[in-house]
Design a protein around this motif. Structure first.
Motif, PDB file in Angstrom:
ATOM      1  N   LYS A 109     -52.773   3.166 -13.596  1.00 22.85           N
ATOM      2  CA  LYS A 109     -53.051   3.705 -14.936  1.00 22.85           C
ATOM      3  C   LYS A 109     -53.168   5.230 -14.871  1.00 22.85           C
ATOM      4  N   TYR A 110     -53.869   5.735 -13.849  1.00 25.01           N
ATOM      5  CA  TYR A 110     -54.027   7.181 -13.699  1.00 25.01           C
ATOM      6  C   TYR A 110     -52.702   7.846 -13.339  1.00 25.01           C
ATOM      7  N   VAL A 111     -51.915   7.189 -12.515  1.00 23.46           N
ATOM      8  CA  VAL A 111     -50.591   7.705 -12.166  1.00 23.46           C
ATOM      9  C   VAL A 111     -49.729   7.784 -13.424  1.00 23.46           C
ATOM     10  N   TYR A 112     -49.740   6.706 -14.208  1.00 23.28           N
ATOM     11  CA  TYR A 112     -48.958   6.672 -15.449  1.00 23.28           C
ATOM     12  C   TYR A 112     -49.357   7.817 -16.371  1.00 23.28           C
ATOM     13  N   PHE A 113     -50.646   7.986 -16.617  1.00 27.37           N
ATOM     14  CA  PHE A 113     -51.075   9.020 -17.551  1.00 27.37           C
ATOM     15  C   PHE A 113     -50.841  10.430 -16.999  1.00 27.37           C
ATOM     16  N   PHE A 114     -50.908  10.609 -15.686  1.00 27.20           N
ATOM     17  CA  PHE A 114     -50.569  11.908 -15.091  1.00 27.20           C
ATOM     18  C   PHE A 114     -49.093  12.218 -15.328  1.00 27.20           C
ATOM     19  N   ILE A 115     -48.232  11.240 -15.042  1.00 25.16           N
ATOM     20  CA  ILE A 115     -46.797  11.442 -15.240  1.00 25.16           C
ATOM     21  C   ILE A 115     -46.502  11.685 -16.718  1.00 25.16           C
ATOM     22  N   LEU A 116     -47.099  10.885 -17.593  1.00 26.48           N
ATOM     23  CA  LEU A 116     -46.880  11.043 -19.029  1.00 26.48           C
ATOM     24  C   LEU A 116     -47.331  12.418 -19.517  1.00 26.48           C
ATOM     25  N   LEU A 117     -48.515  12.838 -19.116  1.00 25.08           N
ATOM     26  CA  LEU A 117     -49.035  14.129 -19.559  1.00 25.08           C
ATOM     27  C   LEU A 117     -48.163  15.286 -19.072  1.00 25.08           C
ATOM     28  N   THR A 118     -47.798  15.269 -17.789  1.00 20.56           N
ATOM     29  CA  THR A 118     -46.947  16.354 -17.279  1.00 20.56           C
ATOM     30  C   THR A 118     -45.573  16.312 -17.941  1.00 20.56           C
ATOM     31  N   HIS A 119     -45.070  15.110 -18.210  1.00 20.59           N
ATOM     32  CA  HIS A 119     -43.781  14.969 -18.896  1.00 20.59           C
ATOM     33  C   HIS A 119     -43.851  15.601 -20.290  1.00 20.59           C
ATOM     34  N   ILE A 120     -44.889  15.290 -21.029  1.00 15.90           N
ATOM     35  CA  ILE A 120     -45.029  15.819 -22.392  1.00 15.90           C
ATOM     36  C   ILE A 120     -45.183  17.338 -22.375  1.00 15.90           C
ATOM     37  N   LEU A 121     -46.081  17.844 -21.539  1.00 13.31           N
ATOM     38  CA  LEU A 121     -46.319  19.289 -21.500  1.00 13.31           C
ATOM     39  C   LEU A 121     -45.065  20.056 -21.070  1.00 13.31           C
ATOM     40  N   LEU A 122     -44.378  19.547 -20.063  1.00 10.65           N
ATOM     41  CA  LEU A 122     -43.176  20.246 -19.604  1.00 10.65           C
ATOM     42  C   LEU A 122     -42.012  20.082 -20.576  1.00 10.65           C
ATOM     43  N   SER A 123     -41.991  18.976 -21.326  1.00  7.84           N
ATOM     44  CA  SER A 123     -40.925  18.826 -22.335  1.00  7.84           C
ATOM     45  C   SER A 123     -41.081  19.873 -23.434  1.00  7.84           C
ATOM     46  N   ILE A 124     -42.297  20.284 -23.685  1.00 12.58           N
ATOM     47  CA  ILE A 124     -42.545  21.368 -24.642  1.00 12.58           C
ATOM     48  C   ILE A 124     -42.124  22.701 -24.030  1.00 12.58           C
ATOM     49  N   ALA A 125     -42.486  22.902 -22.781  1.00 10.31           N
ATOM     50  CA  ALA A 125     -42.182  24.167 -22.099  1.00 10.31           C
ATOM     51  C   ALA A 125     -40.691  24.391 -21.893  1.00 10.31           C
ATOM     52  N   ILE A 126     -39.928  23.315 -21.707  1.00  2.56           N
ATOM     53  CA  ILE A 126     -38.510  23.533 -21.418  1.00  2.56           C
ATOM     54  C   ILE A 126     -37.699  23.908 -22.655  1.00  2.56           C
ATOM     55  N   ILE A 127     -38.231  23.690 -23.832  1.00  2.00           N
ATOM     56  CA  ILE A 127     -37.459  24.039 -25.039  1.00  2.00           C
ATOM     57  C   ILE A 127     -37.060  25.519 -25.019  1.00  2.00           C
ATOM     58  N   PRO A 128     -38.017  26.450 -24.937  1.00  2.00           N
ATOM     59  CA  PRO A 128     -37.573  27.852 -24.896  1.00  2.00           C
ATOM     60  C   PRO A 128     -36.802  28.190 -23.620  1.00  2.00           C
ATOM     61  N   LEU A 129     -37.167  27.555 -22.512  1.00  6.02           N
ATOM     62  CA  LEU A 129     -36.459  27.858 -21.264  1.00  6.02           C
ATOM     63  C   LEU A 129     -34.988  27.473 -21.352  1.00  6.02           C
ATOM     64  N   VAL A 130     -34.694  26.286 -21.869  1.00  5.77           N
ATOM     65  CA  VAL A 130     -33.298  25.848 -22.007  1.00  5.77           C
ATOM     66  C   VAL A 130     -32.559  26.774 -22.973  1.00  5.77           C
ATOM     67  N   LEU A 131     -33.191  27.088 -24.092  1.00  5.67           N
ATOM     68  CA  LEU A 131     -32.535  27.934 -25.093  1.00  5.67           C
ATOM     69  C   LEU A 131     -32.266  29.343 -24.561  1.00  5.67           C
ATOM     70  N   ILE A 132     -33.240  29.919 -23.889  1.00  3.17           N
ATOM     71  CA  ILE A 132     -33.053  31.261 -23.315  1.00  3.17           C
ATOM     72  C   ILE A 132     -31.966  31.227 -22.244  1.00  3.17           C
ATOM     73  N   THR A 133     -32.014  30.232 -21.387  1.00  2.00           N
ATOM     74  CA  THR A 133     -31.012  30.107 -20.319  1.00  2.00           C
ATOM     75  C   THR A 133     -29.614  30.001 -20.922  1.00  2.00           C
ATOM     76  N   TYR A 134     -29.486  29.177 -21.948  1.00  2.00           N
ATOM     77  CA  TYR A 134     -28.182  28.969 -22.595  1.00  2.00           C
ATOM     78  C   TYR A 134     -27.691  30.253 -23.267  1.00  2.00           C
ATOM     79  N   VAL A 135     -28.566  30.935 -23.991  1.00  2.00           N
ATOM     80  CA  VAL A 135     -28.168  32.165 -24.684  1.00  2.00           C
ATOM     81  C   VAL A 135     -27.783  33.249 -23.687  1.00  2.00           C
ATOM     82  N   ARG A 136     -28.476  33.328 -22.578  1.00  2.00           N
ATOM     83  CA  ARG A 136     -28.114  34.329 -21.569  1.00  2.00           C
ATOM     84  C   ARG A 136     -26.732  34.049 -20.992  1.00  2.00           C
TER      85      ARG A 136
END
Length: 176
Positions: A109-136
């Protein structure tokens, strides 16, 4: 280093999308379409799309390291398209289908929620990263593109892979 005119032109869009997408997903997650037919078939589809995205990212890096620029460009556009398709299906699922609770107990259960939380937080973080990378890349600022791509790639790959892992871990608890 100064931004190119193209980077400046897209910077407001990058900021706007980087805010609007996560906020919209968060809000829409709690909005249910009344009398909507549930879409329980979507999670395995969007998990597969996450898996395809991961494969596309790895092949795209291989392609660019082997001088296959056009292949790299096409793979990256396809990976972005897959991520958008995932997002649409994810929102559609959560607006029409009751949420599934993870039923595992103990350490898993703790492994699942750790993976889920990091997945959600990083999915938010990659939005600008992907867009900036693509525009560059579009702006042909390849020196700057490579620098940010070294950050974007592993984070995006992690999000794509953990999307599959989260699905596999919660799949036994879906009610069809």
């Amino acid at each position: 280093m100064n931004n190119s005119p193209l980077e400046k032109q897209y910077s407001k869009w990058i900021i706007l999308l980087s805010i609007v997408i996560p906020v919209a997903v968060a809000v829409l997650f709690f909005v249910k379409i009344p009398n909507a037919k549930p879409l329980p078939f979507l999670p395995p589809i969007y998990a597969t799309i996450n898996g395809i995205t991961a494969v596309l990212l790895v092949i795209a890096v291989w392609a660019i390291k082997n001088g296959k620029v056009t292949l790299h460009q096409n793979l990256m556009k396809t990976a972005i398209g897959c991520s958008l398709l995932f997002l649409v299906m994810y929102i559609a699922y959560h607006m029409t289908t009751p949420s599934t609770k993870f039923g595992g107990e103990g350490a898993v259960k703790y492994v699942y929620f750790f993976i889920l939380l990091t997945h959600i937080l990083l999915s938010i973080a990659i939005i600008p990263l992907v867009l900036i990378t693509y525009v560059r890349a579009l702006a042909e600022r390849f020196d700057r593109h490579r620098k940010i791509a070294k950050i974007t790639f592993p984070l995006w790959l992690y999000v794509a892979i953990t999307g599959v892992v989260v699905y596999l871990m919660i799949a036994p608890y879906y009610i069809y």
